[in-house]
Enzyme design. Structure first.
Site, PDB file in Angstrom:
ATOM      1  N   GLU A   1       1.092  -1.070   0.253  1.00 25.98           N
ATOM      2  CA  GLU A   1       0.447   0.361  -0.135  1.00 25.98           C
ATOM      3  C   GLU A   1       1.068   1.470   0.251  1.00 25.98           C
ATOM      4  O   GLU A   1       0.558   2.236   0.002  1.00 25.98           O
ATOM      5  CB  GLU A   1      -1.520   0.125   1.438  1.00 25.98           C
TER       6      GLU A   1
ATOM      7  N   ASP B   1      -5.024   3.307   0.042  1.00 28.91           N
ATOM      8  CA  ASP B   1      -3.974   3.674   0.853  1.00 28.91           C
ATOM      9  C   ASP B   1      -2.491   3.715  -0.203  1.00 28.91           C
ATOM     10  O   ASP B   1      -2.088   4.762  -0.748  1.00 28.91           O
ATOM     11  CB  ASP B   1      -3.118   3.120   1.712  1.00 28.91           C
TER      12      ASP B   1
ATOM     13  N   CYS C   1      -7.765  -5.525  -0.513  1.00 33.71           N
ATOM     14  CA  CYS C   1      -8.433  -5.371   0.428  1.00 33.71           C
ATOM     15  C   CYS C   1      -8.565  -4.337   0.889  1.00 33.71           C
ATOM     16  O   CYS C   1      -9.236  -4.038   1.169  1.00 33.71           O
ATOM     17  CB  CYS C   1      -7.545  -6.021   1.386  1.00 33.71           C
TER      18      CYS C   1
HETATM   19  C1  PEP Z   1      -6.196   0.377   2.023  1.00 33.77           C
HETATM   20  O1  PEP Z   1      -5.500   0.769   3.012  1.00 33.77           O
HETATM   21  O2  PEP Z   1      -6.325   0.186   1.034  1.00 33.77           O
HETATM   22  C2  PEP Z   1      -6.325  -0.507   3.518  1.00 33.77           C
HETATM   23  C3  PEP Z   1      -7.238  -1.347   3.104  1.00 33.77           C
HETATM   24  O3  PEP Z   1      -6.309  -0.586   5.210  1.00 33.77           O
HETATM   25  P1  PEP Z   1      -6.935   0.030   5.657  1.00 33.77           P
HETATM   26  O4  PEP Z   1      -8.305   1.028   4.526  1.00 33.77           O
HETATM   27  O5  PEP Z   1      -7.810  -0.235   6.893  1.00 33.77           O
HETATM   28  O6  PEP Z   1      -6.051   1.710   6.175  1.00 33.77           O
HETATM   29 MG    MG Z   2      -4.446   0.983   4.885  1.00 34.87          MG
END
Ligand code: PEP
Ligand code: MG
Length: 583
Positions: free
Chosen positions: A437, A461, A508
């Site tokens: 990320e 991110d 994700c």
């Molecule tokens: C992301 O950064 O895509 C992620 C799944 O993590 P979060 O949204 O918890 O930062």
């Molecule tokens: Mg993230």
């Protein structure tokens, strides 16, 4: 008031609800204030105040007991915070002082004390402290209600199902509600990740939040329509609107029911290409939905929710029991437990975070864990021990270079050795993966692939860091483009590097659950998509209408284009042809 008022808020939980309003009228609590004179009156007023505190405490303890039955763990922690706040020395002493010296009634004395507390907190630039302001609001309202002799919590006791309209709901309020009576929620406050929004989604109740002043626009008994998909609320609709939304509701409910048909069907394209579809979860209450919606496991368990909104750190035992429960429930499917992703926009009260100008690029996630090794080790011990009860994978967030992976693996090995020495069982072959990320990780994906068992692309991110767009800044939100050629090239690089090294790649971030992006992710060869549970059936349905070969050739065409707009146009054409009206 306009009788057919349409308001726009934030759709926090999808679905359409039509019903009668129940207004939780906290802010309009009318209290008459008065002066007191004699010592006897002062003593009486102090006793009245203490009585209201005792009653508030008893109500919260009862709410906590009820929660135990319903197993809303997170809500329990927050109620604990509220019970602690009730016993706060500053609050008690200053209110009593104000009654004595200013000779005012208990309600006014309490308001003055709490206003002072609010001002103090407002000067602290810390998100956790801002959250404490809302805790203080809840406490103030509860004590005031008890002073006014209103003993009840939100008791609906209504014969028909209702739509709750409130300024905000504390977790104690939310769990106190009989969910069988509630058709929907609309709130003045809150965002998509507010606690009520998360619980509404877990309970599959439509909700629109962030409406600002909905409580002053309606009264109990008004008719209301909630469209949780588009974040729309209509107060006292015209017969035409009522009919239109009744039809839409039937269609939506039917569509949702229809989607459930897909639960047991394989997630594969018309030409037999399989992609695994998994769920993202934040709290345990989402587990039943993970199963109902046919997820093939949990692709992202955001464990930081266990650490938020509380004064102490979760112990190894507490974490172990929760991870074990999740693991056992999901078995034989895998659970991907992400280690603490704290910092950035999520702060724990237990740790003194140094002030950072740029916290999103600061001491966050793995960087924090590699500094606070004791906290990290406790979590790793709990995760490893849970791995003895099913199929667990560990996911490390925000990796930006190889050294971080080395350091992380070294700590993991130490923890494994400790557990072995203590004769504690765990899965010796536990898989480890990293969130890709940060653009640097995406660029050196070929090197990182040699170090771990799998990748999970965190697009939320990755897009923010690649395009230098703060993901929560509305001013630049127009530049937050998942289809930007730079983002797509980076994703392609990550997937190709993983595959060349025999690794599977999951995604994700939110992009994984957006129907519109499925063809290109399929064409790029993604192995797993992990998303919020509600998105699963729709994504599966779309996947089942696509051809892998066709998606691959569309993806090749996409890489010939140079702007997000051109790419979007091309993908829209595909969507319109293959899955019209579903994106
Ligand atoms: C992301 O950064 O895509 C992620 C799944 O993590 P979060 O949204 O918890 O930062
Ligand atoms: Mg993230």
């Amino acid at each position: 008031m306009n009788k057919n008022h349409l308001l726009k808020g934030i759709g926090a939980s999808p679905g359409i609800a039509i019903g009668k309003v129940f207004l939780v009228d906290r802010d309009h609590l009318e209290l008459s204030h008065y002066n007191i004179a004699t010592n006897e009156e002062i003593e009486k007023e102090i006793e009245r105040f203490k009585g209201a505190i005792a009653a508030s405490r008893a109500q919260l303890l009862k709410a906590k007991k009820d929660i135990n039955k319903k197993k809303f763990k997170e809500a329990q922690y927050i109620i604990d915070t509220h019970i602690l706040l009730l016993q706060d020395k500053f609050l008690m002493e200053n209110t009593i002082k104000a009654i004595k010296h200013e000779k005012t009634d208990a309600a006014l004395a309490l308001k003055k004390t709490i206003d002072g507390l609010r001002k103090h907190l407002a000067n602290i630039n810390d998100e956790y402290m801002q959250e404490r302001t809302s805790d203080i609001d809840y406490i103030e309202q509860r004590i005031l209600r008890n002073l006014a002799g209103i003993k009840s919590d939100i008791i609906t006791a209504s014969k028909e199902k209702i739509i709750i309209v409130a300024n905000d709901l504390s977790p104690a309020d939310t769990v106190n509600l009989n969910v069988n009576e509630v058709l929907g929620f609309t709130l003045d406050c809150g965002g998509r990740t507010s606690h009520t929004a998360i619980i509404a989604r877990a309970l599959k109740i439509p909700a629109v939040v962030g409406l600002k002043d909905i409580t002053s626009r309606v009264k109990t008994g008004d008719t209301m329509i909630i469209d949780g998909i588009h974040g729309v609320v209509i107060i006292n609709p015209t017969p035409d609107k009522f009919l239109q939304y009744s039809q839409q509701k039937s269609q939506y409910d039917e569509f949702e029911m229809g989607l459930l048909k897909y639960r047991d069907l394989p997630a594969e394209t018309c030409d037999g290409f399989r992609i695994k579809l998994l769920a993202n979860i934040e709290i345990m209450e989402e587990l039943p939905s993970v199963i109902d919606y046919g997820a093939e496991g949990i692709g992202l368990y955001r464990t930081e929710f266990l650490f938020l909104n509380r004064k102490d750190l979760p112990s190894e035992k507490e974490q172990f029991e929760i991870y074990k429960k999740v693991t056992e429930t999901i078995f034989p499917n895998p659970v991907t437990i992400r280690t603490l992703d704290i910092g950035g926009d999520k702060f724990m009260s237990q740790i003194d975070f140094a002030e950072e100008i740029n916290p999103v690029m600061g001491l966050r996630a793995i960087r924090f864990c590699l500094k606070e090794i004791a906290i990290f080790k406790t979590q790793l011990r709990a995760i490893l021990r849970a791995s003895a009860y099913g199929k667990v994978r560990i996911l490390f967030p925000m990796i930006s270079g190889i050294e971080e992976v080395w350091q992380t693996k070294k700590i993991l090995d130490e923890v494994k050795k400790e557990l072995q020495a203590e004769m504690k069982t765990f899965d010796p072959d536990i898989e480890i993966g990293i969130m890709v990320e940060v653009p640097s990780a995406g660029t050196i994906a070929d090197l990182l692939a040699k170090e771990v068992n799998f990748f999970s692309i965190g697009t939320n991110d990755l897009i923010q860091y690649t395009l230098a767009i703060d993901r929560v800044n509305e001013q630049v939100s127009y530049l937050y483009e998942p289809l930007h050629p730079a983002v797509l090239r980076l994703i392609r690089n990550i997937i190709n590097a993983a595959h060349s090294n025999g690794l599977t790649v999951a995604m994700c971030g939110e992009m994984a659950g957006e129907p519109f992006y499925i063809p290109i992710l399929l064409g790029l060869g993604i192995d797993e998509l992990s998303m919020n549970v509600m998105a699963l059936p729709r994504v599966k349905r779309i996947l089942r209408s696509l051809h892998y070969k066709e998606s691959k050739s569309i993806t090749d065409d996409v890489f010939k284009l140079s702007t997000a707009q051109e790419i979007e146009k091309l993908l829209k054409k595909t969507a319109n042809k293959t899955f019209p009206q579903q994106y």
